[in-house]
Every structure is written in C-alpha cells, then in structure tokens.
Write an enzyme that holds these catalytic residues in place. Sequence first.
Site, PDB file in Angstrom:
ATOM      1  NE  ARG A 145      46.663  33.773  36.414  1.00  0.00           N
ATOM      2  CZ  ARG A 145      46.199  34.954  36.041  1.00  0.00           C
ATOM      3  NH1 ARG A 145      46.320  35.348  34.789  1.00  0.00           N
ATOM      4  NH2 ARG A 145      45.627  35.761  36.908  1.00  0.00           N
ATOM      5  NE  ARG A 159      40.545  38.644  37.641  1.00  0.00           N
ATOM      6  CZ  ARG A 159      41.660  38.785  36.926  1.00  0.00           C
ATOM      7  NH1 ARG A 159      41.626  39.406  35.761  1.00  0.00           N
ATOM      8  NH2 ARG A 159      42.812  38.340  37.384  1.00  0.00           N
ATOM      9  N   GLY A 172      53.432  35.721  38.335  1.00  0.00           N
ATOM     10  CA  GLY A 172      52.666  35.730  39.579  1.00  0.00           C
ATOM     11  C   GLY A 172      51.762  36.932  39.692  1.00  0.00           C
ATOM     12  CG  ASP A 200      50.756  35.551  31.632  1.00  0.00           C
ATOM     13  OD1 ASP A 200      51.388  35.400  30.567  1.00  0.00           O
ATOM     14  OD2 ASP A 200      50.324  36.646  32.016  1.00  0.00           O
ATOM     15  CG  ASP A 209      51.886  51.130  41.104  1.00  0.00           C
ATOM     16  OD1 ASP A 209      51.353  50.105  40.629  1.00  0.00           O
ATOM     17  OD2 ASP A 209      51.608  52.278  40.703  1.00  0.00           O
ATOM     18  N   GLY A 210      51.845  47.680  42.134  1.00  0.00           N
ATOM     19  CA  GLY A 210      50.780  46.792  42.579  1.00  0.00           C
ATOM     20  C   GLY A 210      49.404  47.414  42.544  1.00  0.00           C
ATOM     21  N   GLY A 249      51.128  40.121  40.522  1.00  0.00           N
ATOM     22  CA  GLY A 249      51.905  41.301  40.864  1.00  0.00           C
ATOM     23  C   GLY A 249      51.077  42.423  41.443  1.00  0.00           C
ATOM     24  NE  ARG A 250      47.417  45.107  37.255  1.00  0.00           N
ATOM     25  CZ  ARG A 250      46.650  45.901  36.516  1.00  0.00           C
ATOM     26  NH1 ARG A 250      46.321  47.080  36.978  1.00  0.00           N
ATOM     27  NH2 ARG A 250      46.211  45.525  35.341  1.00  0.00           N
TER      28      ARG A 250
END
Length: 507
Positions: free
Chosen positions: A196, A189, A103, A265, A138-139, A105-106
């Site tokens: 994916r 982005r 998933g 992924d 920490d993302g 994560g950041r």
Amino acid sequence: MAPTDSIEKPPTVERTAPIAVFSNSYARLPEHFFARLAPTPVPKPRLIRFNEALASELGVDARGFESDELAAVFAGNVAPPGAEPIAMAYAGHQFGNFVPQLGDGRAILLGEVLDRNGERRDVQLKGAGRTPFSRRGDGRAALGPVLREYLVSEAMHALGIPTTRALAAVSTGEPVYRDRELPGAVLTRVASSHIRVGTFQYFAARGDLEAVERLSDYVIDRHFPDARDAERPRLALLQAVVERQALLIARWMHVGFIHGVMNTDNTALSGETIDFGPCAFMDSYDPATAFSAIDELGRYAYANQPSIAQWNLARFAETLLPLVDPDPERTVELASEAISAFSSRYQEHWLAGMRGKLGISSNEDGDLDLIRELLQAMHENAADFTLTFRRLCAAAADEMADAEARGLFANPGAYDSWAARWRSRLVADGGEPKARAKAMRAVNPAFIPRNHCVEQALDAAIDYGDFSPFAELLTVLSRPYEDQAAFAEYANPPQTGERIFRTFCGT
C-alpha cells in the site's frame, strides 16, 4: 523496527498433492518489513463458501479435500505446505491524520502463489487472530463484514473493476464482540499484492531510506517491470501507479461505487480495490453521497474520490522524493508533474467510460456538457444511478423505450429535455441502434450489490444461520450485465423503508 513475535506454527496439510504451491517473495525481504507468526486456531471451523473458479485460476487443487479439511486450512488451523505466514508492517493517513504504525492487525499473509498465467498472487487470511500490530484488538472478524467483502469484491470482479478477490469464507465457531456478540468468521483474500501507499509511509516516517529503496525495487520487479529500464525508475514507478489509480477511480465512478474509507493504507499500489468495510453503491444519484458511519464530514463522499486519490498519491510521491533524482529541486518538479497528471488521466478515463455508457463512440467537444447535464438532471430528480443508465440502453435502440427511463425522474420533463440533445448526438455519432444498445448493455450493469439486498443477505446469515440469500445474491452478481428475469427484484432500488443510510467498517 516491526515486531517479530513468533507463534507456534499450526500443523501442515498432509496430502500427496498440496492444496497450493507457494512461492514466497515478500518473506525474503528484510525481517523488519513484517512479523512472522501463525494464525490463531479456531474451535469449530465450518466452510461457508469456496470459490472454485478462483481456485482453479490460482492453481489451488482442492480435489479430494472434504469440506471440514478445507475449513481447517482457510480458518488458519492447518497450514498448507510451503506457506510462510507473516503480518505486514505499514502506516497510513486515516481521514487525513497520519498514524505511524498500523500493519496487519487481523490479517496474516500465508504466502504467494503463481497463478495459471504466471502472475504472482497473495493469499491472505483476514480475521486470523492477533498480531503484533493489533493495537489492543482481538484480531478477529465478524461474519457480516466477511460476507460483505466476499459479495462486494466478487461483484467488483464481475463488473470488470480491478479488485482483491475472495477465495473462501469460513465460520469459526466462536463469537466476536463488537456492539453486540456476533458469530466470527475468516475470509481468504487474494490480491496481486497487499503493498500500500502506507507500506512506503511506514519506512519513510522512520527515515529508513534503504527500506524505501528496497521496497520500491520490489514493487517495480513485481508490478511494473518496464520501469526498471527507465531513466529514472522511481519516477516511472510513480507515474505507473498514478495511471493505475486514475483508471481505477474512474471505473468506481462509472458504477456509482463509494469506497468509504480511502485512507493511504487502503490504497494498493497494484491498482486494485482493497478493503470493503463501509463501502456501498449509490441508489439515487447524489455526488455528495457518503455512507460510512465514521466519515462524519463526508471526506470520502462519491464526488471526492478522485481528489482524495490524488492526495493519497501525493503522499506516495513524498516517500520517493530522495530516490527520484539527485537534484532535490528537480526531484520535486518531476514528482509534482507526475501527481498533477492524475487529473487529466482520470478525466480522460472517466469521459471515455461515460461516453460508452451513453452509447457514444466518437469524441466531440460538447460531450462533457451532455454528460454533466444528465447527471445534474438525475441529481435534481432523484433518479436511480444504475437503472437510469441501464434503461438508456433500450432507449438508444428504440425511442418507445423512453418511458421506462423518464419514469425514474421526479420531473419526467427533465429527462425529455436532455434526451432530445442525446438523440441528436447519437445521430451525429452514427452506428446501428441495436448494436449500440448491445454495447451499452456491456458497460451499464443491470445488477449491483444494492445495499438493502446485501444487508438482507447478511442479516439472514447472522441472525438465522441461513446462507441461501447470500448464495443467491452472489449468483446474481456474478452476471451483472445480463438481464436475469428470474432475479429481477435484485435490480430494483430500495423501497422507502429499505434504504440504507449508514455502513460500518466492521473492524
């Protein structure tokens, strides 16, 4: 089920004209496809770069916004009207090992916009703070990886290779901690979508066939609408994804690009290059080249990329098997045929591109051998990949220019032997030499993101807060097929002490 933790939303932009008009379709899917949450604000956002050309293409209206206001939006401190921030759920094979939950994560998807061509595009913040998928991370993102992805993704776009794009880079005013303390940053982005192979794997691994079916319908509607009318829509989806990946990987190979972490992924169904962590471009040609520090066995080396892409596509096919055909045996047969077709489709795209790089417009049986002989000579003589093909452009128009190409080979005689066969092939092909050379210059770049140039630009930004090398390199890479005399040094291979042997993912 995906986590659905929520975080208080940041304030929205209060403007007469919104910075973007969002049209969010993925957020209409079932709640277990993602987690709804807002980016975590940062203390002192500062705009490093805003991609005005891409903004215009997206219909993003930044007129009247000050730099600090844009920084607040693209750091995640201020939410644009209509944004519905979510973190997407997905799984994936990482270096061949399946991880059932990864998933975002950041990364946080702000939402989607319809660009000026009516195409749906994701707008995502990368490094926007912890999510339910952060897995003790920490993302956040460090400045170096953000600038690297900005540079390389925009370079890939200029090279004509399908890719995610960079809309903005913002420094956060707070450190992140990796092997040392580093300045933090956020990348905005843009992608046709962030779906994916691993997104399908997430639901298939849970036996959630209804979700796989719903997701496949969504991908067909968004990316492959022609598949809807096929006799077997999911088979048509698989075939379309295979075709896009075959073309994408061929284009990577044409410019010496090495992704570095081709996990499922990181395989986008849209056919775009996604995630630029440990990626790099080859200098001297060697098919075994691998830069990624975490790829200790060379799984994702340059020459392995086509077979890895096919392996990843097989994992995608596995998720669709129950939906392809009511007959299980027929389903396996059809899916296997679709995956097997990758090899021939890739080879066709690769060979066509390589012919173009050598100035050959017709097809002859001996062309593959001619190409392989050149690559073998380049490998044995440590010839630079990009410069060899670029210098062949001049040699195609005038034999007197052979000296520049042959000078790249440790044993110039190896070039001479091959060039004699090449010239015979060009004579058989016909055509006017100057026109051939012009066509070759349109597919053989003079400038790529040389690893040492990228690192020098990142070091200046990280260590000294000097973004001028980054800006200059970005300018050079925006016109890769043009001879830019003022920036000729950026075309040069690294000196011995400048060579980069390892790149890092930056998570």
